[in-house]
Design an enzyme around this catalytic site. Structure first.
Site, PDB file in Angstrom:
ATOM      1  N   HIS A  54       1.473  -1.006   0.136  1.00  0.00           N
ATOM      2  CA  HIS A  54       0.123  -0.043   0.158  1.00  0.00           C
ATOM      3  C   HIS A  54       0.508   1.474  -0.205  1.00  0.00           C
ATOM      4  O   HIS A  54       1.215   0.953   0.894  1.00  0.00           O
ATOM      5  CB  HIS A  54      -0.898  -0.311   0.720  1.00  0.00           C
ATOM      6  CG  HIS A  54      -1.946  -1.132   1.317  1.00  0.00           C
ATOM      7  ND1 HIS A  54      -2.774  -1.610   2.626  1.00  0.00           N
ATOM      8  CD2 HIS A  54      -2.696  -1.628   0.490  1.00  0.00           C
ATOM      9  CE1 HIS A  54      -3.251  -2.598   2.152  1.00  0.00           C
ATOM     10  NE2 HIS A  54      -3.091  -2.860   0.464  1.00  0.00           N
ATOM     11  N   GLU A  95       1.545   3.858   3.200  1.00  0.00           N
ATOM     12  CA  GLU A  95       1.965   3.333   4.154  1.00  0.00           C
ATOM     13  C   GLU A  95       3.529   3.302   4.469  1.00  0.00           C
ATOM     14  O   GLU A  95       4.093   2.741   3.948  1.00  0.00           O
ATOM     15  CB  GLU A  95       1.132   1.755   4.621  1.00  0.00           C
ATOM     16  CG  GLU A  95      -0.291   2.123   4.786  1.00  0.00           C
ATOM     17  CD  GLU A  95      -0.729   0.705   4.651  1.00  0.00           C
ATOM     18  OE1 GLU A  95      -0.026  -0.603   4.334  1.00  0.00           O
ATOM     19  OE2 GLU A  95      -1.950   0.840   4.580  1.00  0.00           O
ATOM     20  N   GLU A 125       1.848  -4.299  10.968  1.00  0.00           N
ATOM     21  CA  GLU A 125       1.232  -3.044  11.706  1.00  0.00           C
ATOM     22  C   GLU A 125       2.160  -1.651  12.152  1.00  0.00           C
ATOM     23  O   GLU A 125       2.147  -2.274  13.454  1.00  0.00           O
ATOM     24  CB  GLU A 125      -0.563  -2.976  11.197  1.00  0.00           C
ATOM     25  CG  GLU A 125      -1.225  -3.971  10.939  1.00  0.00           C
ATOM     26  CD  GLU A 125      -1.527  -3.379   9.553  1.00  0.00           C
ATOM     27  OE1 GLU A 125      -0.971  -2.119   9.767  1.00  0.00           O
ATOM     28  OE2 GLU A 125      -2.092  -4.008   8.525  1.00  0.00           O
ATOM     29  N   HIS A 183       2.666  -3.677   6.622  1.00  0.00           N
ATOM     30  CA  HIS A 183       2.064  -2.720   6.603  1.00  0.00           C
ATOM     31  C   HIS A 183       1.883  -1.052   7.536  1.00  0.00           C
ATOM     32  O   HIS A 183       2.613  -1.202   8.429  1.00  0.00           O
ATOM     33  CB  HIS A 183       0.287  -2.922   6.804  1.00  0.00           C
ATOM     34  CG  HIS A 183       0.408  -4.087   5.977  1.00  0.00           C
ATOM     35  ND1 HIS A 183      -0.492  -3.970   4.643  1.00  0.00           N
ATOM     36  CD2 HIS A 183       0.497  -5.008   5.305  1.00  0.00           C
ATOM     37  CE1 HIS A 183      -0.246  -4.515   3.795  1.00  0.00           C
ATOM     38  NE2 HIS A 183       0.108  -5.321   4.018  1.00  0.00           N
TER      39      HIS A 183
END
Length: 464
Positions: free
Chosen positions: A215, A218, A383, A311
């Site tokens: 992504h 990010e 994350e 991410h």
């Protein structure tokens, strides 16, 4: 007419997003010191219906005064909630500050709010506004504003060039082009291990596979990837232990085209590449198709101990992991022990924020497909909040603090330390973590005991 334009330019902020990874579509001056900004949607997305994933912004501002408070309204966000409502502030870089030897990227802005406005897509989906005020540190400066600290494809190229140019790098790093992207950019793949070892020793090593930046918006994922690469390619004793015991397969940027174009979530095909892992199209999703081939080839020659896709998270604080939970109770705590080790090693990482459920909407995501298709039990999404963390404090008492670039880089080092703890032959930290997890999850232990008891019972006769 020329005089009118000159007067306007003297008093008007000038915006520019013609930078690598930049995103700003339009700027409208609504009052003397107030501007409405519109972000560009992700390439080839149905923006008029879906909103186009507008979230990432990155642009330059100049022609400012230093004695004025400006108000900035970014009016076409699509997510209904944001970390901006929890204290997150925009990131800013001042060119004059840099020339004067002061800090680089820092968080700025006051009177910040994020709320639904009166704009909507063609199907009635509302847009949201981020509003904040800012006083620039210098007049006539060039300042850059961004959602998080930018990390470009060029930054990655420079990082890899630096790693490969170091003395003895050829002894433990090999880089190849995994594939070319839709636009023709190269997606690099690194193999990192001690290549000076005997062939039999290399062949017997387990693999650890790591990827990042599927992504584009990010950006913190790339800073963590850089920290990870700098550690395992470094000259320290612990890095040498990792290279002597594992083969690392690393794809540091899965979506180069999206990164270069300033997208938030999608590739230039308009697809979220982290929803294409079940059946990626070689033409439309070349990096996902290729990394699956890398994983398949690696798995055919050696055990893959860990897969992790890095991410950033736009609506939660802290650093944490998403994992997968086996139906076999004896494996459930083992699948959770690596995140728990990271939790014990750093106040930035929160085990409480980890989740090990596999939702239906995530069945085509990297960690789930690698877990199921390649039978890798330790398959995770790492994350990191795009905002910050509570660092072990009660967020109701002490507001979360912003993560810095150094924090994200340090998470890459901590990831490596966690691997060392997980596979330490002495098993000291591992056994302690498993014991603590048994206390945290007594239901898993009970289910495991029930299954063992069931297995010990003699089979019932047909007459029963």
């Amino acid at each position: 007419e020329g005089e009118v334009t000159d007067e306007l330019n003297k008093a008007t902020l000038l915006f520019d997003s013609r930078i690598e990874g930049g995103n700003l579509g339009r700027a409208v001056q609504v009052h003397e010191f107030e501007y409405d900004l519109y972000l560009m949607p992700d390439t080839n997305t149905a923006a008029s219906r879906s909103g186009g994933n507008t979230q990432w912004y990155y642009f330059a501002v100049t022609n400012m005064r230093s004695d004025v408070e400006y108000k900035i309204n970014i009016v076409n966000f699509v997510k209904p909630d944001s970390l901006y409502n929890m204290g997150m502030r925009p990131a800013m870089y001042s060119a004059l500050d840099c020339l004067q030897g002061q800090s680089g990227w820092r968080r700025v802005g006051d009177r910040i709010a994020y709320y639904e406005n009166n704009l909507e897509t063609d199907v009635g989906q509302p847009y949201y506004t981020l509003t904040f005020t800012i006083t620039f540190p210098h007049a006539k400066d060039v300042c850059y504003l961004a959602h998080c600290y930018p990390y470009s494809y060029t930054d990655l190229s420079n990082c890899l060039t630096d790693l490969l140019s170091r003395p003895s790098a050829h002894k433990h790093i090999q880089m190849s082009t995994m594939c070319n992207t839709l636009v023709g950019n190269k997606a690099p793949c690194l193999t990192i291990t001690n290549f000076n070892s005997p062939p039999g020793a290399i062949q017997s090593r387990r693999a650890i596979c790591v990827s990042a930046r599927v992504h584009p918006g990010e950006t913190c994922a790339s800073w963590t990837m850089q920290g990870f690469l700098e550690f395992i390619c470094g000259g320290g004793a612990r890095a040498r232990i990792l290279r002597d015991n594992f083969v690392f397969k690393v794809v540091p940027m899965l979506n180069p085209d999206g990164v270069i174009n300033g997208n938030y979530r999608c590739s230039v095909s308009g697809h979220d590449l982290n929803r294409q892992w079940l059946n990626p199209d070689r033409g439309l999703h070349p990096t996902i198709h290729s990394i699956k081939q890398v994983l398949r080839g690696t798995k055919s020659t050696r055990d893959v101990s860990i897969y992790c896709d890095i991410h950033g998270h736009s609506r939660k604080c802290n650093m944490f992991m998403y994992g997968c939970s086996s139906k076999t109770p004896s494996l459930r705590l083992k699948e959770r022990v690596f995140p728990y080790l990271l939790h014990n090693d750093s106040l930035m990482f929160s085990y409480d924020d980890c989740n090990f459920k596999v939702q239906r909407c995530k069945e085509s995501a990297a960690r789930v497909v690698v877990w199921r298709e390649f039978s890798v039990p330790n398959s995770y999404t790492l994350e990191m909040s795009l905002g910050g963390g509570d660092f072990g404090e009660d967020p109701l008492v002490k507001p979360p603090m912003h993560f810095t670039i150094e924090d994200y880089i340090d998470m890459g080092r901590l990831f490596c330390e966690g691997i060392l703890d997980l596979y330490d032959p002495g098993r000291v930290r591992l056994e302690a973590a498993l014991n603590e997890l048994e206390q945290l999850h007594p239901e898993v232990k009970r289910q495991q005991q029930q299954d063992e008891d069931e297995g010990e019972k003699p089979p019932r006769s047909r007459g029963e």
